[in-house]
Scaffold this motif. Structure first.
Motif, mmCIF file in Angstrom:
data_model
loop_
_atom_site.group_PDB
_atom_site.id
_atom_site.type_symbol
_atom_site.label_atom_id
_atom_site.label_comp_id
_atom_site.label_asym_id
_atom_site.label_seq_id
_atom_site.Cartn_x
_atom_site.Cartn_y
_atom_site.Cartn_z
ATOM 1 N N MET A 137 -2.430 -1.434 -3.808
ATOM 2 C CA MET A 137 -3.571 -0.464 -3.548
ATOM 3 C C MET A 137 -3.155 0.966 -3.101
ATOM 4 S SD MET A 137 -7.070 -0.899 -1.303
ATOM 5 C CE MET A 137 -6.724 -0.384 0.249
ATOM 6 N N THR A 138 -3.822 2.096 -3.503
ATOM 7 C CA THR A 138 -3.648 3.155 -2.927
ATOM 8 C C THR A 138 -4.857 3.940 -2.589
ATOM 9 O OG1 THR A 138 -2.626 5.602 -3.172
ATOM 10 C CG2 THR A 138 -3.493 4.457 -5.193
ATOM 11 N N SER A 139 -5.106 5.049 -1.843
ATOM 12 C CA SER A 139 -6.221 5.608 -1.561
ATOM 13 C C SER A 139 -6.189 6.884 -1.650
ATOM 14 C CB SER A 139 -7.046 5.059 -0.426
ATOM 15 O OG SER A 139 -5.957 5.487 0.562
ATOM 16 N N SER A 140 -7.393 7.728 -1.796
ATOM 17 C CA SER A 140 -7.147 9.170 -1.720
ATOM 18 C C SER A 140 -8.723 9.622 -1.403
ATOM 19 C CB SER A 140 -6.558 9.782 -2.684
ATOM 20 O OG SER A 140 -6.273 11.150 -2.621
ATOM 21 N N SER A 141 -8.928 11.094 -1.565
ATOM 22 C CA SER A 141 -10.288 11.650 -1.777
ATOM 23 C C SER A 141 -10.079 12.789 -2.780
ATOM 24 C CB SER A 141 -10.695 12.327 -0.427
ATOM 25 O OG SER A 141 -11.555 12.851 -0.477
ATOM 26 N N SER A 142 -11.218 13.163 -3.240
ATOM 27 C CA SER A 142 -11.549 13.898 -4.360
ATOM 28 C C SER A 142 -10.298 14.629 -5.059
ATOM 29 C CB SER A 142 -12.605 14.800 -4.304
ATOM 30 O OG SER A 142 -13.981 13.952 -3.923
ATOM 31 N N PRO A 143 -9.795 15.593 -4.418
ATOM 32 C CA PRO A 143 -8.915 16.589 -4.867
ATOM 33 C C PRO A 143 -7.419 15.639 -5.231
ATOM 34 C CG PRO A 143 -9.615 17.569 -3.117
ATOM 35 C CD PRO A 143 -10.233 16.321 -2.879
ATOM 36 N N PHE B 87 0.852 -1.221 -0.065
ATOM 37 C CA PHE B 87 0.098 -0.136 -0.023
ATOM 38 C C PHE B 87 0.700 1.506 0.007
ATOM 39 C CE2 PHE B 87 -2.205 3.395 1.768
ATOM 40 C CZ PHE B 87 -3.376 3.299 1.393
ATOM 41 N N PHE B 88 0.477 1.978 -0.988
ATOM 42 C CA PHE B 88 1.362 3.484 -0.927
ATOM 43 C C PHE B 88 0.130 4.486 -0.690
ATOM 44 C CE2 PHE B 88 3.691 0.498 -3.576
ATOM 45 C CZ PHE B 88 4.903 0.873 -3.034
ATOM 46 N N GLY B 89 0.369 5.431 0.316
ATOM 47 C CA GLY B 89 -0.649 6.314 0.729
ATOM 48 C C GLY B 89 -0.174 7.676 0.873
ATOM 49 N N TYR B 90 -1.111 8.487 1.024
ATOM 50 C CA TYR B 90 -0.973 9.815 1.433
ATOM 51 C C TYR B 90 -2.017 10.714 2.121
ATOM 52 C CZ TYR B 90 0.523 14.697 0.593
ATOM 53 O OH TYR B 90 0.870 16.166 0.850
ATOM 54 N N PRO B 91 -1.841 11.467 3.071
ATOM 55 C CA PRO B 91 -2.921 11.857 3.900
ATOM 56 C C PRO B 91 -3.993 12.774 3.152
ATOM 57 C CG PRO B 91 -0.875 12.033 4.879
ATOM 58 C CD PRO B 91 -0.726 11.832 3.427
ATOM 59 N N ASP C 65 4.302 -8.971 7.449
ATOM 60 C CA ASP C 65 5.238 -8.511 6.358
ATOM 61 C C ASP C 65 4.965 -7.922 5.052
ATOM 62 O OD1 ASP C 65 7.430 -9.567 8.070
ATOM 63 O OD2 ASP C 65 6.874 -11.518 7.848
ATOM 64 N N GLY C 66 4.120 -6.992 5.388
ATOM 65 C CA GLY C 66 3.643 -6.252 4.041
ATOM 66 C C GLY C 66 4.447 -5.010 4.065
ATOM 67 N N LEU C 67 4.194 -4.080 2.990
ATOM 68 C CA LEU C 67 4.578 -3.089 2.865
ATOM 69 C C LEU C 67 3.695 -1.792 2.923
ATOM 70 C CD1 LEU C 67 7.026 -1.144 1.548
ATOM 71 C CD2 LEU C 67 6.260 -1.501 -0.455
ATOM 72 N N PHE C 68 4.055 -0.792 3.743
ATOM 73 C CA PHE C 68 3.441 0.390 3.715
ATOM 74 C C PHE C 68 4.549 1.335 3.622
ATOM 75 C CE2 PHE C 68 2.597 4.341 6.134
ATOM 76 C CZ PHE C 68 1.417 4.596 5.464
ATOM 77 N N LEU C 69 3.963 2.460 2.654
ATOM 78 C CA LEU C 69 4.841 3.589 2.431
ATOM 79 C C LEU C 69 4.218 4.790 2.183
ATOM 80 C CD1 LEU C 69 7.886 4.057 2.175
ATOM 81 C CD2 LEU C 69 7.736 3.959 -0.216
ATOM 82 N N GLN C 70 4.618 5.733 3.072
ATOM 83 C CA GLN C 70 3.694 6.910 2.795
ATOM 84 C C GLN C 70 4.387 7.814 1.542
ATOM 85 O OE1 GLN C 70 2.496 9.232 6.300
ATOM 86 N NE2 GLN C 70 2.855 11.067 5.141
ATOM 87 N N ALA C 71 3.773 8.213 0.511
ATOM 88 C CA ALA C 71 4.401 9.018 -0.207
ATOM 89 C C ALA C 71 4.671 10.368 0.014
ATOM 90 C CB ALA C 71 3.751 8.552 -1.694
#
Lengths: 249, 353
Positions: B74-80, B24-28, B47-53
């Motif tokens: 997977m990645t997730s976000s909101s409209s903008p 998972f690659f995420g951004y707040p 043993d998964g991969l989480f990385l904050q981009a």
């Protein structure tokens, strides 16, 4: 018969699309030879960028992924982080791609200390799109978007990417090299090999900036272009090791 | 497994892990940030991969890299933030890479606000980025349905080598409901022989790319994509109906607002209005079949949305002039209450009885 020369297995046996006098071909060969000599071709995934080197995936003899403009370090991050640690991942990016639209991605990949190798080919121009000003274009240099020459009071001064990245703590190795003569090409090879060797050993972020030519867009012949790199570019972009956490520097 | 009380955003994260996604690659960005935080906690445990981009742009390109290496990601976000990912989604579609992108929608346009909205419908169902492509779009309406559709999203992505969008809104992301994670067998899917993982004795180098400089070759590639989309349209349409059998009027609603519409429909029925609902679950491909079935039977359709009227365009295309199509919506993060939906239903049915 004794074989005195053969092409590197690190490159596919193809004619490239690069212009006469452009040093991309030399830099491809240095990377290809390095991958062959380190015996990592089958473990390597390269990330091609956007610009003249967009088709580099046609030339390197290893698995390749083509990234969006500037995003190669982010793509390489994804590739490297999900694969077993013995895989070698590199990006091959020009200065328009890396130093302009991709500045965010390169800084953060470096800051995270991603275990990738970045080959940064700096020819001070956007080549593929027809010779526009890049962040690395020298003051006074004429391009199609600075027809009277880059003016520091209007466009600011060129960015020295290597120096900037060298300020980041998690960077392992940065060196700037040039391709303007044989002695420097040999040095460039050593730097590229060092970078990939570090990655193979499991060290962190490695980055080699290679000063390169663009005869077509500079409006110079190949020989004059090499002289331009030697006289003008090296003066602004000094050669040498900027950071080496694994060495004596 | 016993039911657990969880927040919608966390349900998506846990459902993804149950679906075999360990990367998972995420951004707040509000209102989806709990998903990112949940992954930051959970993935290292398995043993998964989480990385904050560093940005949504970087996150989607990390997804591109991970997908090209053949893993579920997977990645997730909101409209903008989702807007920022669109370039990457276009590349994923062009390079035929599987990935799941979550959009927990909020009020717009621009920075808008952080309240729930469905105003990204156009963006997610009509391609969104540049070029001729579509992404399957799944729109759950309950947290339990999130569990089911998140798994489906990964399966569709892998089966068709395509990015898939899971579309919710701030309400679904933030609300809590009891959910059960069922241990289903993993669907058997084709091996990812195309992945760039290093040749390792497998012969010629593999290339992942969306570039094709030859126009005829690119057109052929586009034909391949379009054929794939046709197969998805044939096989993967999903919808639900509610009290539709004897309906004289039909609400069309998806996600959060379909739940509000249910209450309004029940009350309208008590007032003698024979009304039902078609609830699209796949927003693309849009379920045309139920409209073909009901458009000659019902007197009018009412599209109810948390937008200024976006899905209503697909409803009109599906109804194809056979019945009037009306619209009721609230925008800017305002959640319609059931009484105003009821008023819209009464107005549709000629002032009610």
């Amino acid at each position: 018969m004794k074989v005195v020369f053969q092409k590197t297995s690190g490159l596919q046996d193809k004619e490239t699309h690069y212009c006469p006098g452009c040093t991309h071909g030399i830099i491809h060969r240095l990377v290809g030879e390095t991958l062959e000599e380190l015996d990592v071709l089958e473990d390597t995934i390269g990330v091609a960028s956007v610009g003249c080197s967009v088709l580099s995936y046609e030339y390197f003899n290893c698995d390749m992924t083509q990234a969006a403009h500037g995003r190669a370090p982010a793509v390489a991050t994804g590739v490297k982080r999900v694969l077993p640690k013995n895989r070698i991942v590199f990006t091959y990016q020009g200065d328009g791609d890396l130093a302009s639209i991709g500045m965010g991605e390169i800084i953060h990949a470096a800051a995270r200390g991603e275990h990738i190798t970045v080959i940064f080919v700096n020819n001070a121009t956007y080549g593929m799109t027809g010779g526009q000003m890049a962040p690395t274009t020298l003051v006074g240099q004429k391009t199609s978007t600075t027809p009277k020459g880059r003016d520091e009071s209007v466009q600011g001064a060129p960015i020295r990417v290597s120096e900037m990245l060298a300020t980041l703590d998690s960077v392992h190795y940065i060196e700037r090299v040039s391709t303007h003569d044989v002695a420097n090409i040999i040095k460039a090879k050593k730097a590229i090999k060092k970078a990939f060797s570090y990655q193979k050993e499991g060290a962190g972020f490695t980055f080699v900036e290679v000063l390169s030519t663009c005869p077509t867009n500079w409006g110079l012949d190949p020989e004059e272009s090499l002289k331009y790199v030697k006289d003008k570019m090296v003066a602004y972009y000094p050669l040498g090791v900027l950071k080496d956490r694994g060495g004596d520097n | 497994m016993p039911k657990v009380l969880m927040k919608g955003n966390e349900v998506i994260a846990e459902a993804a892990i149950h679906a075999g996604c360990k990367n998972f690659f995420g951004y707040p960005i509000t209102p989806q940030s709990e998903l990112v935080a949940y992954m930051a906690n959970r993935l290292p445990e398995i043993d998964g991969l989480f990385l904050q981009a560093e940005s949504e742009v970087a996150a989607i390109n990390m997804v591109y890299g991970a997908a090209s290496a053949g893993v579920r990601v997977m990645t997730s976000s909101s409209s903008p933030g989702f807007s920022l990912k669109q370039e990457g989604v276009s590349y994923l579609a062009g390079a035929e890479l599987p990935a799941v992108i979550v959009n927990i929608g909020r009020g717009g346009p621009g920075l808008g606000n952080i309240q729930p909205a469905q105003s990204d419908y156009f963006q997610v169902t009509k391609g969104g980025g540049h070029g001729d492509y579509y992404t399957p779009v799944l729109a759950p309406s309950t947290l339990q349905e999130i569990v089911e559709l998140t798994k489906l999203a990964f399966d569709l992505a892998d089966e068709y080598r395509t990015p898939v969008v899971l579309l919710g809104d701030g309400m679904l992301g933030q609300m809590m409901e009891p959910v059960e994670f069922t241990e289903e067998d993993m669907k058997v899917l084709p091996e990812k022989k195309w992945a760039t993982t290093g040749t390792r004795g497998d012969g010629a180098p593999k290339v992942i790319s969306s570039l094709e400089l030859n126009d005829v070759n690119l057109e052929n590639h586009n034909h391949t994509l379009q054929s794939k989309y046709e197969v998805i349209k044939q096989r993967e349409v999903r919808f639900d109906t509610y009290r539709a059998d004897d309906a004289e009027y039909m609400v069309v609603a998806y996600g959060t607002v379909s739940r509000i519409a249910k209450s309004a429909i029940d009350e309208a029925r008590e007032n003698g209005i024979k009304i039902g609902m078609i609830r699209p679950i796949t927003l693309w491909p849009f379920p045309e079949k139920p409209f073909e079935e009901y458009r000659d039977k019902v007197k009018a359709f009412l599209s109810v949305e948390m937008s200024a009227g976006q899905m209503v365009e697909d409803v009109r295309l599906a109804v194809n002039g056979k019945a009037p199509v009306e619209f009721f919506g609230r925008t800017g993060g305002v959640i319609p209450n059931h009484s105003e939906v009821l008023e819209a239903i009464k107005s549709l049915a000629g002032g009610g009885q």
